[in-house]
Design an enzyme around this catalytic site. Structure first.
Site, PDB file in Angstrom:
ATOM      1  N   SER A 147      13.721 -95.529 -25.220  1.00  0.00           N
ATOM      2  CA  SER A 147      13.783 -96.220 -26.511  1.00  0.00           C
ATOM      3  C   SER A 147      12.416 -96.826 -26.786  1.00  0.00           C
ATOM      4  CB  SER A 147      14.845 -97.327 -26.455  1.00  0.00           C
ATOM      5  OG  SER A 147      14.687 -98.254 -27.510  1.00  0.00           O
TER       6      SER A 147
ATOM      7  N   TYR B 182      19.069-104.715 -22.346  1.00  0.00           N
ATOM      8  CA  TYR B 182      18.781-103.371 -22.856  1.00  0.00           C
ATOM      9  C   TYR B 182      17.281-103.074 -22.782  1.00  0.00           C
ATOM     10  CZ  TYR B 182      18.704 -99.398 -26.115  1.00  0.00           C
ATOM     11  OH  TYR B 182      18.527 -98.167 -26.685  1.00  0.00           O
TER      12      TYR B 182
END
Length: 236
Positions: free
Chosen positions: A156, A169
């Protein structure tokens, strides 16, 4: 037989973790369209995995579902045993499984932290380790691929961009970046190819609660770091 532009993965077996929805489902369909036989891994969503498999097979491709929690070593070992029994070996791993369990930092529980690290980071380690072991066990297949095997780590933009309210995350994605680079350095002499992809915000089920108002979607769009952003998130 040489691969064509529409059949570049002919005779290759590809495992896509988290392949029942979102980016994983898109990757599974794209690889099947290029001739790969695809294992659609899922943790809970059997119906969604079956729908992805059906779409692939209806289009003339080959795909099977397999349930495994990538954060559990026994599940991962069983999945690779299945792949060897069903297909003989593996050429491609797409390490895609990922979750979000969001909380303010001061309110985040150890369980919330650990769950995301276990799935997003430890899951990638376990699957990549077993894939590399399989590539080395099987040996080269020059008629299929110049590489001994290929591993793609789905990361990401938050591997480099901080994300307040999502520290578990972002930490997991930062770990994936150095996991990928360190694996690539170590496994390159064996001709095992390691890459990662770090997408910006894409409209998938994982971020549904973070974009369910126009204001939240606008905030997500500001996190895409390159050039002009679109008016809405790309779908997958």
């Amino acid at each position: 037989m040489a691969a064509t532009s529409a059949n570049r993965l002919q005779n290759q077996i590809a495992l896509i973790t988290g392949g029942s929805s979102g980016i994983g489902a898109g990757v599974a369909k794209a690889m099947a369209a290029e001739g790969a036989s695809v294992i659609v891994n899922y943790a809970h969503s059997a119906d969604e995995a079956a729908a992805v498999v059906k779409e692939i097979t209806d289009a003339g491709g080959q795909a099977v579902p397999f349930q495994a929690d990538v954060s559990k070593e026994d599940d991962v070992l069983a999945m690779f045993d299945f792949i060897r029994e069903k297909f003989g070996t593996l050429q491609i791993l797409v390490n895609n499984s990922g979750i979000q369990v969001d909380a303010k930092f001061v309110d985040m529980t150890l369980a919330q932290w650990q769950k995301v690290i276990d799935v997003n980071l430890t899951g990638q380690f376990l699957c990549a380790r077993e894939a590399a072991r399989e590539f080395l066990r099987r040996g080269p297949q020059q008629d299929i691929s110049a590489a001994l095997g290929k591993i793609i780590c789905m990361s990401s933009v938050h591997e480099v961009i901080p994300w307040a309210g999502h520290v578990n995350y972002a930490t997991s994605k930062g770990g994936i970046m150095l996991l990928m680079k360190s694996m690539a350095q170590e496994l390159a002499p064996h001709k095992i190819r390691i890459n990662s992809i770090a997408p910006g915000a894409i409209a998938t089920p994982i971020n549904l609660t973070a974009r369910d108002t126009p204001e939240e979607e606008k905030d997500l769009l500001t996190l895409i770091p390159y050039g002009e952003v679109e008016e809405s998130l790309p779908q997958c």
